[in-house]
Design an enzyme around this catalytic site. Structure first.
Site, PDB file in Angstrom:
ATOM      1  N   THR A   1       0.809  -1.213   0.000  1.00 26.81           N
ATOM      2  CA  THR A   1       0.000   0.000   0.000  1.00 26.81           C
ATOM      3  C   THR A   1       0.842   1.262   0.000  1.00 26.81           C
ATOM      4  OG1 THR A   1      -1.591  -1.288   1.278  1.00 26.81           O
ATOM      5  CG2 THR A   1      -1.978   1.082   1.140  1.00 26.81           C
TER       6      THR A   1
ATOM      7  N   ALA B   1       2.643 -10.292  -2.045  1.00 27.37           N
ATOM      8  CA  ALA B   1       2.349 -10.168  -3.474  1.00 27.37           C
ATOM      9  C   ALA B   1       2.622  -8.745  -3.912  1.00 27.37           C
ATOM     10  CB  ALA B   1       0.879 -10.511  -3.743  1.00 27.37           C
TER      11      ALA B   1
ATOM     12  N   ASN C   1      -7.036  -7.605   1.605  1.00 23.67           N
ATOM     13  CA  ASN C   1      -7.804  -6.976   2.683  1.00 23.67           C
ATOM     14  C   ASN C   1      -9.287  -6.891   2.324  1.00 23.67           C
ATOM     15  OD1 ASN C   1      -8.095  -4.801   0.925  1.00 23.67           O
ATOM     16  ND2 ASN C   1      -6.710  -3.453   2.031  1.00 23.67           N
ATOM     17  N   GLY C   2     -10.070  -6.287   3.211  1.00 23.77           N
ATOM     18  CA  GLY C   2     -11.509  -6.175   2.997  1.00 23.77           C
ATOM     19  C   GLY C   2     -11.918  -5.041   2.090  1.00 23.77           C
ATOM     20  N   MET C   3     -10.950  -4.313   1.519  1.00 24.30           N
ATOM     21  CA  MET C   3     -11.170  -3.257   0.528  1.00 24.30           C
ATOM     22  C   MET C   3     -11.865  -2.018   1.098  1.00 24.30           C
ATOM     23  SD  MET C   3     -12.317  -5.616  -2.743  1.00 24.30           S
ATOM     24  CE  MET C   3     -13.470  -6.569  -1.743  1.00 24.30           C
ATOM     25  N   VAL C   4     -12.058  -1.959   2.399  1.00 26.79           N
ATOM     26  CA  VAL C   4     -12.763  -0.817   2.998  1.00 26.79           C
ATOM     27  C   VAL C   4     -11.865   0.410   2.991  1.00 26.79           C
ATOM     28  CG1 VAL C   4     -13.847   0.074   5.095  1.00 26.79           C
ATOM     29  CG2 VAL C   4     -14.185  -2.325   4.426  1.00 26.79           C
TER      30      VAL C   4
ATOM     31  N   HIS D   1      -4.789  -5.255  11.854  1.00 26.31           N
ATOM     32  CA  HIS D   1      -4.452  -3.837  11.804  1.00 26.31           C
ATOM     33  C   HIS D   1      -3.275  -3.520  12.727  1.00 26.31           C
ATOM     34  CE1 HIS D   1      -8.795  -2.524  10.433  1.00 26.31           C
ATOM     35  NE2 HIS D   1      -8.108  -3.129   9.484  1.00 26.31           N
TER      36      HIS D   1
ATOM     37  N   HIS E   1     -10.121   1.975   8.694  1.00 27.40           N
ATOM     38  CA  HIS E   1      -9.261   0.883   8.249  1.00 27.40           C
ATOM     39  C   HIS E   1      -7.942   1.452   7.746  1.00 27.40           C
ATOM     40  CE1 HIS E   1     -12.564  -2.308   8.064  1.00 27.40           C
ATOM     41  NE2 HIS E   1     -13.069  -1.241   8.659  1.00 27.40           N
TER      42      HIS E   1
END
Length: 578
Positions: free
Chosen positions: A32, A102, A110-113, A517, A560
């Site tokens: 990220t 990756a 992740n949960g894409m939030v 987290h 998040h």
């Protein structure tokens, strides 16, 4: 929702090792933060950038691209699946902390939030000694990454109740966000004894309330928008940007002399060869809160007492490397549904403040304030006084002020309709417990010792229990009560109605998981109070080593992590001139 085939997108890029052995910047980690920094640095055509990534490309991996596939990648070869020690305050269980291995890092699993922190939480970073790190300064960098997709452009969102404030969003950045959740619980939340009001845009600095949230999804293609899709694949043809996949970073190498000047990074290539790649300007670690501190220790940066156990020469004495580990604890309740949801429906989220979560919040706050000195002493004692009790008390008092003075959310509660059931997830958003991560060997492939000390401090259990009680209250409040059936987990036979904290404790501790987290293991704060990096994210004692990832966040955030980590990477690329 219309699905467009992946064949219309650029083909995945195979990135081989090149003959180059020297770069201006070496970035370890392609997640990220790492790909944001790499993208922005390589905009300068005369600047060469190398990204080192232990995993491979997951461009066509359906466990990544599937927007309804959260969890499918867990325990596959793209999940680091870090293991903690047995948790002494949580039924003695070992926990797994997920992180992506990756191109794209954890943004691929992740949960894409996409939810930011409360403004007061970012302002607290400046309060603790990081000049310039505040909400006002960070907001432009939150927006810089965003390519917010106006829900009005997508017919399937008609009538959804989706709302947003364009002043808080960016529309031209690389990262596509989709705001596609419907509002169905609003009337129920407003009928609670202490109403929870609808918050039309939780990304504007005020998160409290019942909300709909954006996700990192490409709406037109209906695929996950991870960091690689946003910040690498559209730019992979830049000749000054190189990525080495399936390459493990072993340690930072140093120039000869007493000063700590990084010369490069020792790596093990995909063919098993070990070599050193050189950096003429900087080495930037972006491997996350459970990898960056260990890389620093392997490089001789950390606590001499720990390093000497493994015959690692201390280059920089920074004993708080790996300390201050903070993570959240995730639990769930389940209920039958009187309505069938044939496809997984949207997630509905509420962020209650202490006043909304605790019926007697004033008394709860007063009791917690009295306990803070003991909390600080307990954490300091557990780590051998590496972090000082007086400093921990200062941090805890800031956190207390955020909760009881500034009214930040103290829990996140998700409702997920699926099939003939309602699944809920919930967690205390700002736990006080602090743990650590440290290497276990001079071998860079050896697993680290990860001890988050979940539920070490009793307020964390109380907040977790109170969130469960809150969920029960929602499910028995109309109009939502008319749609819900019996509680199936834990069920009233396991945890009775009106159970006290002790009555909830076994269920909570036996059934929780990490919320994935982890933060603060290379904390950004003044060195004298335990910091590892300064406000430019440079490691103390070095001239050219930075850390840009979740490990630098000094306090847990209510939103998040990915949104905040994207913004940190954007701000420090531009703000510090590197």
């Amino acid at each position: 929702m219309r699905l467009i085939g992946l064949a219309l997108l650029p083909l995945a890029v195979a990135v081989p090792h090149t003959s180059h052995s020297t770069y201006d910047y070496i970035i370890v980690g392609s997640g990220t933060s790492g790909l944001v920094v790499a993208n922005r640095l390589s905009e300068q055509k005369n600047t060469t950038v190398l990204v080192i990534e232990a995993g491979g490309s997951v461009y066509n991996n359906p466990n990544v691209t599937d927007t309804l596939g959260y969890g499918k990648a867990f325990d596959t070869d793209i999940d680091w699946a870090y293991k903690t020690t047995d948790q002494e305050y949580a039924s003695g269980t070992q926990q797994t902390v997920r992180a992506g291995k990756a191109l794209g890092g954890t943004s691929t699993i992740n949960g894409m939030v996409y939810l930011r922190a409360q403004a007061a939480q970012i302002d607290a970073w400046e309060t603790v000694g990081n000049k310039g790190w505040n909400w006002k300064n960070m907001l432009p960098y939150f927006k810089k990454s965003e390519q917010f997709q106006d829900p009005a452009q997508y017919p399937f969102l008609d009538g959804s109740g989706v709302a947003f404030d364009p002043a808080y969003h960016g529309f031209t950045g690389p990262l596509k966000l989709n705001d596609g959740l419907a509002q169905k619980l609003n009337a129920t939340y407003q009928k609670l004894e202490v109403p929870v009001q609808y918050n039309p845009d939780p990304n504007g600095g005020d998160m409290v309330g019942y909300s709909l949230f954006p996700m990192t999804v490409h709406s037109e293609l209906n695929i996950r928008e991870d960091a690689a899709r946003a910040f690498y694949y559209p730019y992979h043809n830049r000749t000054n940007l190189h990525v080495w996949l399936h390459t493990h970073a072993n340690k930072i190498t140093w120039k000869d002399g007493h000063n700590a000047v990084a010369s490069g990074v020792e790596v093990t290539l995909s063919n098993g060869t070990t070599t050193v790649v050189k950096a003429t300007r900087e080495v930037i670690l972006a491997t996350g809160a459970l990898k960056s501190p260990v890389l620093l220790e392997l490089s001789g940066v950390g606590n001499p007492d720990i390093l000497s156990k493994y015959k690692i020469t201390t280059k920089i004495n920074l004993p708080t490397v790996g300390e201050n580990l903070q993570d959240q604890m995730n639990n769930g309740l389940q209920f039958d549904s009187k309505t069938s949801y044939y496809n997984k429906s949207a997630d509905y989220v509420s962020y209650p403040s202490a006043a909304q979560l605790f019926p007697n919040s004033t008394a709860v706050g007063a009791e917690l304030l009295r306990k803070l000195p003991a909390y600080a002493a307990q954490v300091a004692s557990a780590n051998g006084n590496i972090t000082k009790a007086r400093d921990l008390y200062h941090f805890f008092k800031i956190q207390w002020n955020l909760i009881f003075k500034y009214g930040i959310p103290v829990a996140e509660i998700l409702l997920e309709p699926s099939g003939t059931m309602y699944d809920t997830e919930y967690w205390g958003s700002v736990p006080f417990s602090r743990g650590s991560i440290h290497l276990s060997s001079a071998d860079p492939t050896a697993a680290a010792v990860i001890d988050p000390k979940y539920f070490m401090l009793d307020f964390d259990l109380h907040a977790q229990v109170q969130a469960a009680r809150f969920i029960r209250e929602v499910f028995k409040t109309k109009p939502f009560a008319d749609m819900a059936g019996a509680e199936t987990s834990p069920g009233l036979s396991t945890v009775a109605a009106g159970a006290n904290d002790e009555g909830w404790a076994d269920f909570i501790k036996d059934n929780f998981r990490s919320n994935f987290h982890p933060i603060s293991t290379v904390a950004m704060m003044p060195k004298e109070i335990g910091g590892v990096v300064d406000s430019s994210l440079k490691v103390y004692g070095t001239s050219n080593v930075r850390v840009v990832d979740a490990s630098v966040l000094p306090f847990q955030v209510c939103g998040h992590l990915q949104s905040t980590v994207y913004a940190v990477a954007e701000l420090k690329r531009e703000g510090s001139g590197y």
